[in-house]
Design an enzyme around this catalytic site. Structure first.
Site, mmCIF file in Angstrom:
data_model
loop_
_atom_site.group_PDB
_atom_site.id
_atom_site.type_symbol
_atom_site.label_atom_id
_atom_site.label_comp_id
_atom_site.label_asym_id
_atom_site.label_seq_id
_atom_site.Cartn_x
_atom_site.Cartn_y
_atom_site.Cartn_z
ATOM 1 N N ARG A 8 10.150 -1.427 0.347
ATOM 2 C CA ARG A 8 8.956 -2.178 0.738
ATOM 3 C C ARG A 8 8.808 -2.218 2.256
ATOM 4 O O ARG A 8 7.695 -2.181 2.783
ATOM 5 C CB ARG A 8 9.044 -3.616 0.192
ATOM 6 C CG ARG A 8 7.932 -4.553 0.605
ATOM 7 C CD ARG A 8 6.593 -4.192 0.028
ATOM 8 N NE ARG A 8 6.636 -3.935 -1.403
ATOM 9 C CZ ARG A 8 5.584 -3.616 -2.131
ATOM 10 N NH1 ARG A 8 4.387 -3.503 -1.567
ATOM 11 N NH2 ARG A 8 5.705 -3.375 -3.428
ATOM 12 N N HIS A 44 10.137 -6.759 -5.470
ATOM 13 C CA HIS A 44 9.072 -6.392 -4.533
ATOM 14 C C HIS A 44 9.659 -5.810 -3.256
ATOM 15 O O HIS A 44 9.149 -4.831 -2.708
ATOM 16 C CB HIS A 44 8.196 -7.607 -4.224
ATOM 17 C CG HIS A 44 6.857 -7.252 -3.672
ATOM 18 N ND1 HIS A 44 6.522 -7.411 -2.350
ATOM 19 C CD2 HIS A 44 5.753 -6.726 -4.268
ATOM 20 C CE1 HIS A 44 5.268 -7.015 -2.156
ATOM 21 N NE2 HIS A 44 4.778 -6.589 -3.294
ATOM 22 N N CYS A 45 10.745 -6.401 -2.785
ATOM 23 C CA CYS A 45 11.418 -5.888 -1.581
ATOM 24 C C CYS A 45 11.903 -4.454 -1.766
ATOM 25 O O CYS A 45 11.967 -3.679 -0.812
ATOM 26 C CB CYS A 45 12.622 -6.757 -1.239
ATOM 27 S SG CYS A 45 12.272 -8.495 -0.974
ATOM 28 N N LEU A 46 12.262 -4.103 -2.997
ATOM 29 C CA LEU A 46 12.862 -2.803 -3.276
ATOM 30 C C LEU A 46 11.837 -1.699 -3.519
ATOM 31 O O LEU A 46 12.205 -0.526 -3.607
ATOM 32 C CB LEU A 46 13.764 -2.892 -4.521
ATOM 33 C CG LEU A 46 15.063 -3.689 -4.344
ATOM 34 C CD1 LEU A 46 15.631 -4.048 -5.717
ATOM 35 C CD2 LEU A 46 16.074 -2.894 -3.527
#
Length: 351
Positions: free
Chosen positions: A99, A340-342
């Site tokens: 992300r 979401h970060c990944l």
């Protein structure tokens, strides 16, 4: 932005925009977990839990995975290489947080070249060197796909911004105005970059603070998310003894006081938080706001907490056209991030 540094042609001037996450996607991009230091003393179960996340996405749309180097490539192929919807690329990264080091993909009018924005990346203010391979990812993807690459020349992570696809963007002062990113830029200059490169018409700033355990200086995707152009879900803690109580309550109030381009307030819906999670003395930023929207589905992190099902139910009621599903994240969140970060969604080039 000073006039002398303004680019001759910006994405916005050429008709490109940054679509909302719920608009149709071509694929999701991921970077395979490879850095044991990101999950100290707990790395062993991470690839398998990550693979389960991959398999969940692949039920709904194609997945592109950066997994450079023979050992990482072999592991990725052994765990998810059997999936017809998955493409594994021999492209190396320093870490897994796509992300933030991946590109922001743009959509444009028919007849325009597919494009992306290549922001600079410095691992959240230089916290976790090296990040040289991560910083190269957008250029490599641009070349791989034959995309037009726009290079603003400033630092920005994808997790720091949340858009509704119609010109509105939510972010936090603690991240975008942090001197460890772009100390030379004022708020107005940051807003000018967002307008020029993402076609943003109005920036909505939060000042309330970040989630306990968050090491990104307040990424918005841990705090609040659009789920349609006028509805925002926000993570809220109701326990006055919890470190998250004050910041999340302030975020809630600030969001309730924000307005859209027509001056209308948003519908603001509360998401619960799981009970505090720790590894040794490290508080983990576990929250349900770190969900990923894919084609026809929403993938929500699960922490083995009673609130897991509550969060899924809230999101399912708000997004009835999507299948809201959970996937385990108890091991992944020890890296201080989740789904979401990944991930980084790639919208259709022309919407």
């Amino acid at each position: 932005m000073p006039a002398e540094t303004a680019p001759a042609q910006t994405p916005a001037s050429l008709g490109y925009r940054w679509p909302a996450e719920w608009e149709r996607q071509a694929s999701v991009w991921l970077s395979w977990p490879r850095n044991p230091a990101t999950w100290p003393d707990k790395f062993e179960p991470v690839p398998a839990e990550f693979a389960q996340f991959v398999r969940t996405i692949a039920r709904y749309e194609p997945v592109n995975i950066l997994a450079g180097g023979s050992e990482i490539l072999a592991q990725a192929k052994s765990l998810v290489g059997d999936l017809p919807n998955v493409t594994i690329h021999d492209i190396a990264t320093n870490d897994a947080w796509c992300r933030d080091h991946g590109p922001i993909f743009l959509s444009g009018p028919k007849g325009t070249q597919p494009a992306l924005v290549d922001w600079e990346y410095n691992a959240w203010g230089g916290k976790y060197p090296p990040f040289d391979k991560d910083n190269l990812v957008p250029k490599i993807i641009g070349k791989l796909q034959g995309r037009k690459v726009f290079t603003p020349g400033i630092i920005l992570e994808g997790g720091a911004i949340e858009g509704n696809g119609e010109g509105l963007l939510i972010t936090t002062e603690s991240c975008l105005l942090n001197p460890n990113r772009n100390p030379h830029l004022s708020r107005e200059q940051v807003e000018r970059y967002l307008a020029d490169y993402l076609a943003i018409k109005k920036v909505l700033w939060l000042t309330g603070g970040e989630m306990a355990g968050d090491d990104t200086d307040g990424h918005i995707d841990q705090i609040a998310r659009f789920i349609n152009p006028r509805t925002i879900v926000v993570c809220v803690c109701d326990d006055p003894t919890d470190d998250n109580y004050g910041p999340t309550q302030q975020n809630l109030v600030e969001l309730q006081n924000l307005t859209d381009l027509e001056g209308r307030p948003f519908e603001v819906v509360r998401l619960p938080l799981p009970k505090p999670l720790f590894v040794d003395d490290q508080r983990l930023p576990a929250g349900y706001g770190n969900f990923l929207i894919v084609n026809d589905a929403v993938i929500v992190p699960q922490f083995g907490d009673p609130a897991d099902a509550t969060a899924i139910g809230i999101l399912q009621d708000l997004m009835p056209k999507h299948q809201v599903v959970g996937s385990p994240s108890l091991d992944l969140v020890w890296g201080l991030g989740s789904f979401h970060c990944l991930s980084q969604q790639e919208p259709l080039a022309h919407l």
